[in-house]
Design an enzyme around this catalytic site. Structure first.
Site, PDB file in Angstrom:
ATOM      1  CG  HIS A 117     -14.137 -13.263  -4.040  1.00  0.00           C
ATOM      2  ND1 HIS A 117     -14.322 -11.966  -4.427  1.00  0.00           N
ATOM      3  CD2 HIS A 117     -14.492 -13.322  -2.727  1.00  0.00           C
ATOM      4  CE1 HIS A 117     -14.787 -11.252  -3.407  1.00  0.00           C
ATOM      5  NE2 HIS A 117     -14.889 -12.041  -2.352  1.00  0.00           N
ATOM      6  CB  VAL A 123      -5.327 -12.182  -5.063  1.00  0.00           C
ATOM      7  CG1 VAL A 123      -5.186 -11.672  -6.495  1.00  0.00           C
ATOM      8  CG2 VAL A 123      -5.290 -13.707  -5.035  1.00  0.00           C
ATOM      9  N   GLY A 169      -9.486 -16.698   2.541  1.00  0.00           N
ATOM     10  CA  GLY A 169      -8.342 -15.877   2.168  1.00  0.00           C
ATOM     11  C   GLY A 169      -7.546 -15.417   3.378  1.00  0.00           C
TER      12      GLY A 169
END
Ligand code: AMP
Length: 294
Positions: A53, A194, A165
C-alpha cells in the site's frame, strides 16, 4: 508554524495525514486544492496497511500534488461466508504508516456515508465477463462490489489519477474497463507487486497464516516463476497450468485456479499475445493470489 509542523522539521519525518470522515469536509478541502491547481492522486485501500500500500502512496507523489488515501472495508465485496467481520482494522498504526510516506489526507468514511440505505440497495456497477471469470467466479459478486465502491469513491474524491496494485491484476483491469466504459476522466496507474524478501506478495490477509503456513507460502510465487520459465522455453499453456496446480497442491495449498491468460483482458491467449500467469489458492485460512507477466 504549528508545533506539529515544527516537530516534523526537527524529526525529518512528516505530519500525519489529515483524517476526514465526512463527505462535505472532503469536498470542501479538495475543491480548494483543485482551485489552487493541485492535481489529486487517490490510493483506495481497506486498511491494515503494509509496504505494498505504501508503495502506491510513494508513487502517487510523482503523479499528483495532493495525495489522498482511503480506508474503507467495503462490505459489498465480501461474500456471506467471507471475512468481513474479522478483516483486520488497525487504524492508528495505518495512520502512522501513512505519515511515514507523507500522505496528505486520509478519507475514512463511515459505512452510512458510502451506502446510505445499505449495500444491498445501492446502485450497482457491473463489469460483465471480465468481472465474472477467475476471481469473479470463485468469489461471486466480488468485482461488482469492487467496481461499485471504487466508482463511489471516485465520485467522492474526483481524483485526476488513481493507483492500484498489480498484485490484484484482474481488479486493475476491471477498474480500467469501468473507467473506459463509463467515460470517467481518471487516469488509472498500475503499480508492480511489492514482495517480502522470500518472494511472497505482501497482503493484508497474510496475517491469517500460521508460522508453518507462512513458511510454505513462497511456493505460490515459485510455481509462477516455474510456469513463466516453462512458457518461455516453449511449453504448452495446458501443460504449464496442470504443473502449476500440482506444485501448489504439493506445497499443501488448495489451488483454485492456475491459468495462463492474455494480459490485455484475461481471455485465453491467441498466438503471439502477451500473457500473464495467474493463481489463487487457499493456504489455511488465507486465500492467496499472485501473478507474473511472461
Ligand atoms: P486492499 O487494501 O487489499 O484493498 O489493497 C489496496 C490496494 O493496494 C489495491 O490496489 C491492491 O492491489 C494494492 N496492493 C495490495 N497488496 C499489494 C502489494 N503487495 N503490492 C502492490 N500493491 C498492493
Amino acid at each position: 508554524m504549528s508545533p506539529k509542523r515544527a516537530g516534523r522539521a526537527d524529526r525529518g519525518g512528516h505530519a500525519p495525514p489529515r483524517v476526514v470522515r465526512a463527505l462535505d469536509e472532503l469536498r470542501g478541502l479538495l475543491d480548494a486544492d483543485r482551485a489552487a491547481g493541485r492535481r489529486i492522486a487517490l490510493v483506495p485501500t481497506m486498511g491494515n496497511l503494509h509496504d505494498g500500500h505504501l508503495e502506491l502512496v510513494r508513487r502517487a507523489h510523482g503523479l499528483g500534488d495532493r495525495v489522498v488515501a482511503t480506508i474503507f472495508v467495503n462490505p459489498f465485496q465480501f461474500g456471506p461466508s467471507e471475512d468481513f467481520d474479522s478483516y483486520p482494522r488497525t487504524f492508528e498504526r495505518d495512520l502512522e504508516l501513512l505519515a511515514g510516506v507523507d500522505c496528505h489526507m486520509l478519507f475514512a468514511p463511515e459505512g452510512a456515508t458510502v451506502y446510505p440505505h445499505g449495500p444491498d440497495v445501492i446502485t450497482r456497477v457491473e463489469v460483465p465477463r471480465l468481472g465474472d471469470i477467475l476471481d469473479g467466479e470463485s468469489r461471486p459478486g466480488f468485482f461488482r462490489g469492487v467496481a461499485t465502491v471504487v466508482s463511489i469513491l471516485f465520485n467522492m474524491v474526483q481524483p485526476d489519477v488513481a493507483l492500484f496494485g498489480e498484485k490484484d491484476y484482474q481488479q486493475l483491469l476491471v477498474i480500467r474497463r469501468m473507467v473506459a466504459d463509463l467515460k470517467m476522466r481518471i487516469r488509472i496507474e498500475g503499480v508492480p507487486t511489492v514482495r517480502d524478501p522470500d518472494g511472497v506478495a505482501m497482503s493484508s490477509r497474510n496475517g491469517y497464516l500460521t508460522a508453518e503456513e507462512r513458511a510454505r507460502a513462497p511456493a505460490l510465487q515459485r510455481a509462477l516463476v516455474a510456469a513463466r520459465d516453462a512458457l518461455v522455453s516453449g511449453s504448452e499453456a495446458a501443460e504449464v497450468e496442470a504443473g502449476g496446480l500440482d506444485a501448489l497442491a504439493a506445497a499443501g495449498m488448495r489451488p483454485y485456479y492456475f491459468q495462463v491468460r492474455r494480459q490485455a483482458d484475461m481471455e485465453p491467449p491467441g498466438v503471439g499475445d502477451p500473457v500473464i500467469v495467474l493463481a489463487a489458492a487457499w493456504l489455511g485460512r488465507a486465500r492467496l493470489i499472485d501473478n507474473l507477466k511472461v
